[in-house]
Write a protein that holds these residues in place. Structure first.
Motif, PDB file in Angstrom:
ATOM      1  N   LEU A 247       0.828  -1.204   0.000  1.00  0.00           N
ATOM      2  CA  LEU A 247       0.000   0.000   0.000  1.00  0.00           C
ATOM      3  C   LEU A 247       0.864   1.257   0.000  1.00  0.00           C
ATOM      4  N   ILE A 248       0.364   2.314  -0.639  1.00  0.00           N
ATOM      5  CA  ILE A 248       1.058   3.600  -0.609  1.00  0.00           C
ATOM      6  C   ILE A 248       0.929   4.193   0.789  1.00  0.00           C
ATOM      7  N   PRO A 249       1.800   5.131   1.155  1.00  0.00           N
ATOM      8  CA  PRO A 249       1.773   5.680   2.519  1.00  0.00           C
ATOM      9  C   PRO A 249       0.414   6.234   2.939  1.00  0.00           C
ATOM     10  N   GLU A 250      -0.305   6.838   1.998  1.00  0.00           N
ATOM     11  CA  GLU A 250      -1.603   7.445   2.334  1.00  0.00           C
ATOM     12  C   GLU A 250      -2.685   6.411   2.631  1.00  0.00           C
ATOM     13  N   GLU A 251      -2.432   5.143   2.288  1.00  0.00           N
ATOM     14  CA  GLU A 251      -3.444   4.108   2.467  1.00  0.00           C
ATOM     15  C   GLU A 251      -3.024   3.050   3.496  1.00  0.00           C
ATOM     16  N   GLN A 252      -2.033   3.326   4.299  1.00  0.00           N
ATOM     17  CA  GLN A 252      -1.524   2.362   5.262  1.00  0.00           C
ATOM     18  C   GLN A 252      -2.582   1.989   6.313  1.00  0.00           C
ATOM     19  N   ILE A 253      -2.575   0.717   6.708  1.00  0.00           N
ATOM     20  CA  ILE A 253      -3.483   0.224   7.766  1.00  0.00           C
ATOM     21  C   ILE A 253      -2.809   0.462   9.113  1.00  0.00           C
ATOM     22  N   LEU A 254      -3.530   1.098  10.027  1.00  0.00           N
ATOM     23  CA  LEU A 254      -2.984   1.380  11.350  1.00  0.00           C
ATOM     24  C   LEU A 254      -3.540   0.445  12.415  1.00  0.00           C
TER      25      LEU A 254
END
Length: 466
Positions: A247-254
């Motif tokens: 995933l790109i940084p803007e779509e990371q799962i936290l």
């Protein structure tokens, strides 16, 4: 670190009486083992005995019978089974028959659908040499061995006093095995707010359950719950890391975890149902089933921008029933989700992840503008992480006022469209700016999101405390 653990507990599966079981925890699986009697055969004969149809020739002695007892038959919806072999007599001397063998043929005559008496008569009239076609029926060997001490078998006139059996041993066999990835542990009775005493249940992603596992005391219960939830959490963390590589940084799962959602009894016969919560990029996603593939994220029906929602941990006085550790997620569009976790630490973990995700999403968003009216003129109210509040007049194409977030002293609204913002001035006075916005609830939640993100940017300890 993942834990490996084993011990004795009591299982109540709702079908049989509570029974002792061995619980084994590995890094990715919880296994329940049940002690059973298992027939053990000589190794050289085992494959032939269990897997093949066999032919056994018995030489009948004139003064004695075959030395064999039978049970079952078509009238019992069973094959006719060898239930006893008399030591020293013809059938036992062949060395090829075992208790639990099903008789398929007698001297070529099919017996697979014969009654008990029909097979007995065939054996009596078979002459001095009897050829049997048999196949071993393993469950029958255990059952007939248990049945043996109860006395003589009256089903067969060819009975004698002693018998020969495969050797039986007590062994631990797998009763149920639960993969821990995307599984959850709960102490509550399903669908209710009723807490079990010294007991818990683990449910896998496909709905398979361990049944209710009872522990001897609260210390043992806490130790098992800690170890199992730790391994579940570790697996989820690994899954998040693996997914984030793609995933790109803007779509990371936290964050990802199971909760329980309170639903209306009018729509559901149980008050609570499982709900999987994920925080991904700027989104909060609610699933009935965890997202195990990329397309599952796209197909999620319940997705909201996190900064357009309000997260609230509920006080005891705000709880709707006896379930503790609850929170609400309220959206700007008016939807409200009432969720509960199984422990306080789980709830605090969700709260911490929420504020971190909010901060990350606002930092990436930077600003958000809402259409509104000010003094009857079409305007744009902008929330900017650096500049604060600003109002842009669409007609004159100029900014009418700008305030830092730190100057906001309070606000009030009519619950419909009107919002008053109270700002401090350089002369210690207060200026009130009133705007009208049709999307008032979303605006209020965004203001709260930007203020939280600004506080976290100014004071890094804010996120550390969450």
């Amino acid at each position: 670190m993942e834990e490996v653990k084993s011990g004795m507990v009591t299982l109540n599966d709702g079908k049989t009486r509570p029974q002792p079981i061995k619980l084994q925890l590995s890094s990715d699986t919880l296994t329940l083992l049940k002690e059973e009697l298992v027939p053990v055969y000589q190794e050289e004969n085992a494959n032939e005995l269990i897997n093949k149809v066999r032919e056994v020739v018995i030489q009948k002695h004139e003064k004695s019978g075959l030395g064999i007892s039978l049970k079952g038959g078509a009238e019992n919806r069973l094959p006719v089974l060898v239930s006893k072999l008399v030591t020293g007599q013809a059938a036992a001397l062949t060395g090829g028959l075992y208790v639990g063998d099903a008789i398929l043929k007698v001297n070529g005559e099919p017996c697979d659908r014969a009654t008990h008496d029909e097979v007995v008569n065939l054996l009596k009239s078979a002459g001095s040499e009897v050829t049997l076609v048999v196949k071993h029926f393993k469950p029958a060997a255990i059952f007939l061995n248990k049945d043996q001490p109860t006395g003589n078998n009256n089903n067969s006139p060819m009975e004698e006093d002693s018998s020969q059996f495969p050797r039986l041993e007590r062994q631990w066999s797998v009763y149920v095995s639960i993969p821990l990835l995307f599984a959850y542990l709960t102490r509550y009775c399903p669908g209710t707010d009723k807490l079990r005493a010294n007991a818990f249940e683990v449910v896998s992603v496909d709905g398979a359950s361990t049944g209710v596992i009872h522990c001897d005391d609260s210390h043992s219960l806490a130790d098992w719950i800690r170890a199992i939830t730790n391994n579940i959490s570790s697996l989820l963390t690994q899954m998040i890391k693996m997914s984030n590589r793609l995933l790109i940084p803007e779509e990371q799962i936290l964050y990802m975890s199971w909760t329980q959602e309170r639903v209306s009894p009018a729509r559901h016969w149980q008050a609570w149902k499982p709900k999987f919560v994920a925080l991904k990029g700027a989104d909060v996603c609610l699933f009935d089933m965890p997202p195990m593939q990329t397309r599952d994220w796209v197909r999620c029906d319940t997705v909201f921008k996190l900064y357009e929602c309000m997260f609230k941990v509920l006080k005891d006085s705000e709880l709707l029933d006896d379930r503790q550790h609850s929170c609400t997620i309220q959206t700007g569009t008016g939807e409200k989700f009432y969720l509960s976790t199984d422990s306080r630490s789980d709830l605090l973990h969700l709260e911490k992840a929420w504020y971190r995700c909010n901060h990350n999403s606002i930092v990436k968003l930077k600003s958000r503008t809402f259409g509104c009216t000010w003094r009857g003129r079409l305007s744009g109210l902008t929330l900017d992480l650096e500049a604060g509040f600003s109002l842009y007049d669409s007609e004159t194409k100029s900014y009418k006022w700008v305030y830092k977030f730190s100057r906001l002293k309070g606000s009030s609204d009519d619950g419909k469209s009107k919002l008053k913002l109270h700002f401090s001035t350089e002369t210690s006075g207060v200026e009130v700016r009133e705007v009208e916005c049709t999307n008032l609830q979303t605006l209020l939640f965004c203001i709260h999101a930007f203020l939280s993100a600004k506080l976290a940017s100014v004071d890094p300890a804010f996120l550390t405390n969450y």
